[in-house]
Design a protein around this motif. Structure first.
Motif, PDB file in Angstrom:
ATOM      1  N   LEU A 212       0.829  -1.204   0.000  1.00 28.80           N
ATOM      2  CA  LEU A 212       0.000   0.000   0.000  1.00 28.80           C
ATOM      3  C   LEU A 212       0.864   1.254   0.000  1.00 28.80           C
ATOM      4  CD1 LEU A 212      -2.756  -1.013   2.573  1.00 28.80           C
ATOM      5  CD2 LEU A 212      -2.862  -1.100   0.083  1.00 28.80           C
ATOM      6  N   CYS A 216       0.937   4.057  -2.954  1.00 37.11           N
ATOM      7  CA  CYS A 216       0.737   5.494  -2.719  1.00 37.11           C
ATOM      8  C   CYS A 216       1.909   6.305  -3.260  1.00 37.11           C
ATOM      9  CB  CYS A 216       0.568   5.758  -1.223  1.00 37.11           C
ATOM     10  SG  CYS A 216      -0.986   5.153  -0.544  1.00 37.11           S
ATOM     11  N   CYS A 217       3.125   5.797  -3.069  1.00 33.89           N
ATOM     12  CA  CYS A 217       4.307   6.512  -3.548  1.00 33.89           C
ATOM     13  C   CYS A 217       4.310   6.628  -5.068  1.00 33.89           C
ATOM     14  CB  CYS A 217       5.574   5.803  -3.079  1.00 33.89           C
ATOM     15  SG  CYS A 217       5.861   5.920  -1.304  1.00 33.89           S
ATOM     16  N   ALA A 219       1.358   6.381  -6.935  1.00 33.60           N
ATOM     17  CA  ALA A 219       0.117   7.012  -7.387  1.00 33.60           C
ATOM     18  C   ALA A 219       0.151   8.527  -7.247  1.00 33.60           C
ATOM     19  CB  ALA A 219      -1.063   6.444  -6.611  1.00 33.60           C
ATOM     20  N   ILE A 220       0.720   9.028  -6.143  1.00 33.14           N
ATOM     21  CA  ILE A 220       0.721  10.472  -5.905  1.00 33.14           C
ATOM     22  C   ILE A 220       1.467  11.232  -7.002  1.00 33.14           C
ATOM     23  CG2 ILE A 220       1.518  12.290  -4.344  1.00 33.14           C
ATOM     24  CD1 ILE A 220       0.848  10.417  -2.014  1.00 33.14           C
TER      25      ILE A 220
END
Length: 236
Positions: A212, A216-217, A219-220
């Motif tokens: 996860l 996130c790393c 996707a951002i």
């Protein structure tokens, strides 16, 4: 018959291991075997994971997760269809305010994606493709189990945890509960990895959370790049 030293509803196997109620469904009945297992996972997770054999069949965990996700999608479908109706009404208002500025083809695509047909297709497709998602998800989880040293009992143990930990997905389609259900799935995965892979809970939690964090790393920056690209295109 329950055996001494094993949770209620479990049946002892040679070597001191046990079978979950779901794995005894031919004896207990499909409905009773399912709901005994589901209730135990949600409300007595430590007892449940203590009774899960790392060498049991992969099909039992996969089928439990499959039934759970299918039932959850069935429960959520009426809610999703109602939401689609509301989204179509909101879209009508947006289109009226746009006064023809949005291309007809784009409007058609948006209406299709927000429509009841797309919602129903998503639910059916998710249920049908669950086995594929199961092996992908279990494979990713086991990869991180390997990385953190939490893979003592192999892929089969990880996959069994992954399937049974989906129990909260039965409630994931209910408003105000879906987020909590998703979080509890992660908690159950870490709890199960710790027990069934016979590792520390710190390593188990790391194996569950690292994918996860990595997502996130990735996707951002992708979202930021997309927003910048859209703003740049609009400014031209």
């Amino acid at each position: 018959m329950d055996q001494p030293g094993h949770p209620a509803g479990y049946d002892a196997l040679p070597g001191g291991e046990s079978r979950t109620p779901w794995e005894r469904r031919q004896e207990l009945g499909l409905v009773q075997g399912y709901f005994q297992t589901w209730k135990s996972i949600l409300f007595k997770p430590d007892e449940f994971w203590s009774g899960v054999s790392p060498t049991g069949t992969l099909w039992d965990a996969l089928s439990f997760g499959w039934v759970t996700v299918a039932l959850g999608l069935l429960i959520s479908l009426p809610i999703s269809l109602l939401q689609s109706t509301g989204q179509q009404a909101q879209l009508d208002q947006v289109m009226a305010q746009a006064q023809g500025q949005i291309p007809a083809e784009m409007e058609r695509v948006v209406r299709m994606l927000l429509g009841a047909g797309a919602s129903a297709a998503f639910h059916v497709g998710s249920a049908v493709l669950y086995p594929l998602f199961f092996f992908i998800g279990a494979g990713i989880l086991h990869l991180f189990c390997l990385l953190v040293g939490a893979s003592r009992n192999g892929f089969n143990a990880t996959a069994r945890v992954y399937g049974y930990a989906n129990a909260p997905a039965l409630l994931s389609g209910l408003p105000c509960i879906n987020a909590l259900a998703g979080i509890y799935v992660l908690v159950l995965e870490a709890w199960g990895i710790g027990k069934v892979q016979q590792t520390t809970y710190g390593r188990a939690a790391a194996a569950v959370l690292m994918p996860l964090v990595l997502l996130c790393c990735c996707a951002i920056p992708a979202v930021i790049f997309g927003v910048v690209a859209l703003v740049g295109a609009a400014a031209q």
